[in-house]
Design a protein around this motif. Structure first.
Motif, PDB file in Angstrom:
ATOM      1  N   PHE A 146       6.415  -7.242 -17.569  1.00 36.51           N
ATOM      2  CA  PHE A 146       6.411  -7.772 -16.205  1.00 36.51           C
ATOM      3  C   PHE A 146       5.982  -6.679 -15.208  1.00 36.51           C
ATOM      4  CE2 PHE A 146       9.142  -8.057 -12.329  1.00 36.51           C
ATOM      5  CZ  PHE A 146       8.368  -9.017 -11.669  1.00 36.51           C
ATOM      6  N   TYR A 147       6.563  -5.482 -15.340  1.00 38.25           N
ATOM      7  CA  TYR A 147       6.244  -4.423 -14.383  1.00 38.25           C
ATOM      8  C   TYR A 147       4.786  -3.965 -14.494  1.00 38.25           C
ATOM      9  CZ  TYR A 147      11.107  -4.160 -12.995  1.00 38.25           C
ATOM     10  OH  TYR A 147      12.341  -4.476 -12.497  1.00 38.25           O
ATOM     11  N   VAL A 148       4.251  -3.964 -15.738  1.00 30.99           N
ATOM     12  CA  VAL A 148       2.843  -3.574 -15.911  1.00 30.99           C
ATOM     13  C   VAL A 148       1.947  -4.617 -15.230  1.00 30.99           C
ATOM     14  CG1 VAL A 148       0.974  -3.301 -17.594  1.00 30.99           C
ATOM     15  CG2 VAL A 148       3.188  -2.198 -18.005  1.00 30.99           C
ATOM     16  N   LYS A 152      -0.506  -4.011 -12.000  1.00 37.60           N
ATOM     17  CA  LYS A 152      -1.964  -4.233 -12.074  1.00 37.60           C
ATOM     18  C   LYS A 152      -2.401  -5.207 -10.976  1.00 37.60           C
ATOM     19  CE  LYS A 152      -3.187  -1.852 -15.782  1.00 37.60           C
ATOM     20  NZ  LYS A 152      -2.774  -0.546 -15.301  1.00 37.60           N
ATOM     21  N   LEU A 153      -1.590  -6.255 -10.727  1.00 36.65           N
ATOM     22  CA  LEU A 153      -2.004  -7.292  -9.781  1.00 36.65           C
ATOM     23  C   LEU A 153      -1.732  -6.924  -8.325  1.00 36.65           C
ATOM     24  CD1 LEU A 153      -0.910 -10.600 -11.563  1.00 36.65           C
ATOM     25  CD2 LEU A 153      -3.153  -9.533 -11.512  1.00 36.65           C
ATOM     26  N   SER A 154      -0.647  -6.173  -8.087  1.00 33.57           N
ATOM     27  CA  SER A 154      -0.261  -5.956  -6.684  1.00 33.57           C
ATOM     28  C   SER A 154      -0.297  -4.494  -6.266  1.00 33.57           C
ATOM     29  CB  SER A 154       1.164  -6.481  -6.457  1.00 33.57           C
ATOM     30  OG  SER A 154       2.093  -5.626  -7.113  1.00 33.57           O
ATOM     31  N   GLY A 155      -0.330  -3.589  -7.245  1.00 36.33           N
ATOM     32  CA  GLY A 155      -0.338  -2.159  -6.913  1.00 36.33           C
ATOM     33  C   GLY A 155       1.069  -1.585  -6.732  1.00 36.33           C
ATOM     34  N   PHE A 156       2.107  -2.424  -6.758  1.00 34.96           N
ATOM     35  CA  PHE A 156       3.472  -1.898  -6.585  1.00 34.96           C
ATOM     36  C   PHE A 156       4.017  -1.370  -7.911  1.00 34.96           C
ATOM     37  CE2 PHE A 156       3.314  -4.612  -2.831  1.00 34.96           C
ATOM     38  CZ  PHE A 156       3.852  -3.757  -1.895  1.00 34.96           C
ATOM     39  N   GLU A 157       4.554  -0.165  -7.867  1.00 35.69           N
ATOM     40  CA  GLU A 157       5.133   0.437  -9.068  1.00 35.69           C
ATOM     41  C   GLU A 157       6.649   0.262  -9.010  1.00 35.69           C
ATOM     42  OE1 GLU A 157       5.863   1.319 -12.073  1.00 35.69           O
ATOM     43  OE2 GLU A 157       4.058   2.577 -12.199  1.00 35.69           O
ATOM     44  N   LEU A 158       7.165  -0.691  -9.768  1.00 36.25           N
ATOM     45  CA  LEU A 158       8.610  -0.971  -9.679  1.00 36.25           C
ATOM     46  C   LEU A 158       9.366  -0.578 -10.947  1.00 36.25           C
ATOM     47  CD1 LEU A 158       8.701  -4.433  -7.873  1.00 36.25           C
ATOM     48  CD2 LEU A 158       9.018  -2.179  -6.899  1.00 36.25           C
ATOM     49  N   LYS A 159       8.671   0.105 -11.875  1.00 37.95           N
ATOM     50  CA  LYS A 159       9.358   0.500 -13.115  1.00 37.95           C
ATOM     51  C   LYS A 159      10.558   1.383 -12.754  1.00 37.95           C
ATOM     52  CE  LYS A 159       8.206   2.568 -17.501  1.00 37.95           C
ATOM     53  NZ  LYS A 159       8.255   3.995 -17.315  1.00 37.95           N
ATOM     54  N   GLY A 160      11.714   1.047 -13.257  1.00 36.24           N
ATOM     55  CA  GLY A 160      12.921   1.849 -12.961  1.00 36.24           C
ATOM     56  C   GLY A 160      13.641   1.357 -11.710  1.00 36.24           C
ATOM     57  N   ILE A 226       5.456 -12.384  -9.531  1.00 35.71           N
ATOM     58  CA  ILE A 226       3.999 -12.320  -9.672  1.00 35.71           C
ATOM     59  C   ILE A 226       3.301 -13.226  -8.655  1.00 35.71           C
ATOM     60  CG2 ILE A 226       2.097 -12.933 -11.233  1.00 35.71           C
ATOM     61  CD1 ILE A 226       3.934 -11.834 -13.522  1.00 35.71           C
ATOM     62  N   THR A 227       3.817 -14.449  -8.466  1.00 29.57           N
ATOM     63  CA  THR A 227       3.124 -15.371  -7.553  1.00 29.57           C
ATOM     64  C   THR A 227       3.325 -15.009  -6.078  1.00 29.57           C
ATOM     65  OG1 THR A 227       4.991 -16.865  -7.760  1.00 29.57           O
ATOM     66  CG2 THR A 227       3.040 -17.399  -9.064  1.00 29.57           C
ATOM     67  N   PHE A 229       3.642 -11.840  -5.039  1.00 28.81           N
ATOM     68  CA  PHE A 229       3.088 -10.515  -4.755  1.00 28.81           C
ATOM     69  C   PHE A 229       1.592 -10.391  -4.989  1.00 28.81           C
ATOM     70  CE2 PHE A 229       7.319  -9.436  -4.233  1.00 28.81           C
ATOM     71  CZ  PHE A 229       7.330  -8.271  -3.501  1.00 28.81           C
ATOM     72  N   SER A 230       0.988 -11.445  -5.521  1.00 32.96           N
ATOM     73  CA  SER A 230      -0.442 -11.345  -5.776  1.00 32.96           C
ATOM     74  C   SER A 230      -1.089 -12.709  -5.583  1.00 32.96           C
ATOM     75  CB  SER A 230      -0.661 -10.864  -7.212  1.00 32.96           C
ATOM     76  OG  SER A 230      -1.951 -11.178  -7.632  1.00 32.96           O
ATOM     77  N   SER A 231      -2.301 -12.699  -5.041  1.00 34.70           N
ATOM     78  CA  SER A 231      -3.005 -13.969  -4.863  1.00 34.70           C
ATOM     79  C   SER A 231      -3.812 -14.296  -6.122  1.00 34.70           C
ATOM     80  CB  SER A 231      -3.928 -13.890  -3.645  1.00 34.70           C
ATOM     81  OG  SER A 231      -4.809 -12.804  -3.807  1.00 34.70           O
ATOM     82  N   PHE A 232      -3.741 -13.433  -7.138  1.00 36.64           N
ATOM     83  CA  PHE A 232      -4.528 -13.650  -8.357  1.00 36.64           C
ATOM     84  C   PHE A 232      -4.266 -15.020  -9.000  1.00 36.64           C
ATOM     85  CE2 PHE A 232      -4.980 -13.321 -12.983  1.00 36.64           C
ATOM     86  CZ  PHE A 232      -6.350 -13.105 -13.056  1.00 36.64           C
ATOM     87  N   PRO A 233      -2.971 -15.426  -9.188  1.00 38.71           N
ATOM     88  CA  PRO A 233      -2.740 -16.743  -9.808  1.00 38.71           C
ATOM     89  C   PRO A 233      -3.398 -17.876  -9.010  1.00 38.71           C
ATOM     90  CG  PRO A 233      -0.703 -15.495  -9.730  1.00 38.71           C
ATOM     91  CD  PRO A 233      -1.710 -14.723  -8.926  1.00 38.71           C
TER      92      PRO A 233
END
Ligand code: UDP
Ligand code: MG
Length: 257
Positions: A146-148, A152-160, A226-227, A229-233
């Motif tokens: 999910f975090y990867v 990739k889609l939004s640029g936000f790094e939320l791992k951790g 995902i939906t 944070f990104s307009s990709f879907p």
């Protein structure tokens, strides 16, 4: 729980609880120990997220005997994110700490969170997981995937990233003004762009009971993340719609000639 001078800042601690009746007492005792060292006024907002066990009875008891404890009860189980929102709406502090109530977010970290807020000038002090603690391989894999994808889609790094953080009143008010219904709390606090500092923490073991999150619920939250944070879907659906439309027109045209 004792108060200090009425002019010192007020810190609210918001905790969503679902089926945590077994350890509400222990939680409050740990909070009391931790909050004594902060030197601020504080209130604890306990939100019962429609628990079928005795969580509400325990919360109500605590609110009747401890004057800094406020009790909120949701009419049914809405899920952690919305329980958090209900708590944030009621919190009155100059800063609000949000944390889990199952022992995985150690209350002993509260003095450090408050100290960093008061000395660094940051609007958000977030506790970042050093490791993901005890978790099944499937959960770890799901979270990582999910975090990867989100990154990739939004640029936000939320791992951790975790939902254990202190947020300043400015952030709380901005958050409340958005009136977002599809809530992905840790993502939205990052998205708002306030000055943030991080402190690492070790995820503790769950005190008792089991996680209130089914795989389906986690998948739903991931989809919201995902939906929102990104307009990709959205673009993907538009693209697929266009292809099908062109195909259908071509098909009809072929039948016609
Ligand atoms: N929680 C909640 N509503 C739910 C599920 C969980 O308020 O529908 C609370 C729960 O009581 C705990 C926090 O949210 O205080 C984190 O939940 P949990 O420990 O089940 O999640 P995990 O640690 O497995 O991510
Ligand atoms: Mg937990």
């Amino acid at each position: 729980m004792d108060n200090v001078s009425p002019t010192t800042p007020l810190i609210s601690v918001v905790i969503p609880l679902y089926n945590e009746g077994l350890h509400v007492k222990e939680l409050l005792s740990d909070l009391k120990t931790a909050l004594q060292h902060i030197g601020c006024r504080f209130e604890v907002v306990l939100v019962d997220d429609g628990s079928p066990d005795d969580t509400w009875a325990k919360i109500k008891d605590a609110a009747q005997t401890l004057r800094n404890v406020r009790a909120v009860r949701l009419s049914r189980n809405f899920g952690k994110e919305l329980a958090l929102c209900a708590g944030l709406e009621r919190a009155q502090g100059n800063a609000v700490v949000v944390m889990d109530g199952d022992g995985q977010h150690p209350p002993s970290l509260l003095p450090l969170l408050a100290d960093k807020w008061m000395t660094s000038g940051a609007d958000i002090v977030e506790a970042v997981k050093r490791s993901r603690g005890r978790e099944s391989l499937a959960s770890k894999f799901g979270a990582l995937t999910f975090y990867v994808i989100l990154n990739k889609l939004s640029g936000f790094e939320l791992k951790g990233a975790s939902d254990f953080k202190l947020i300043d009143r400015r952030v709380v008010d901005t958050w409340l003004a958005m009136r977002e219904r599809n809530v992905f709390f840790r993502g939205m606090t990052a998205w708002m762009g306030f000055r943030t500092i991080q402190i690492p923490f070790e995820v503790g073991p769950r005190r008792a009971g089991k996680s209130g999150w089914s795989y389906l619920r986690r998948a739903k939250l991931a989809l919201i993340g995902i939906t929102t944070f990104s307009s990709f879907p959205l673009r993907l659906v538009t693209f697929a719609g266009t292809i099908f439309f062109l195909f259908a027109v071509g098909w009809e045209f072929k039948r016609f000639i």
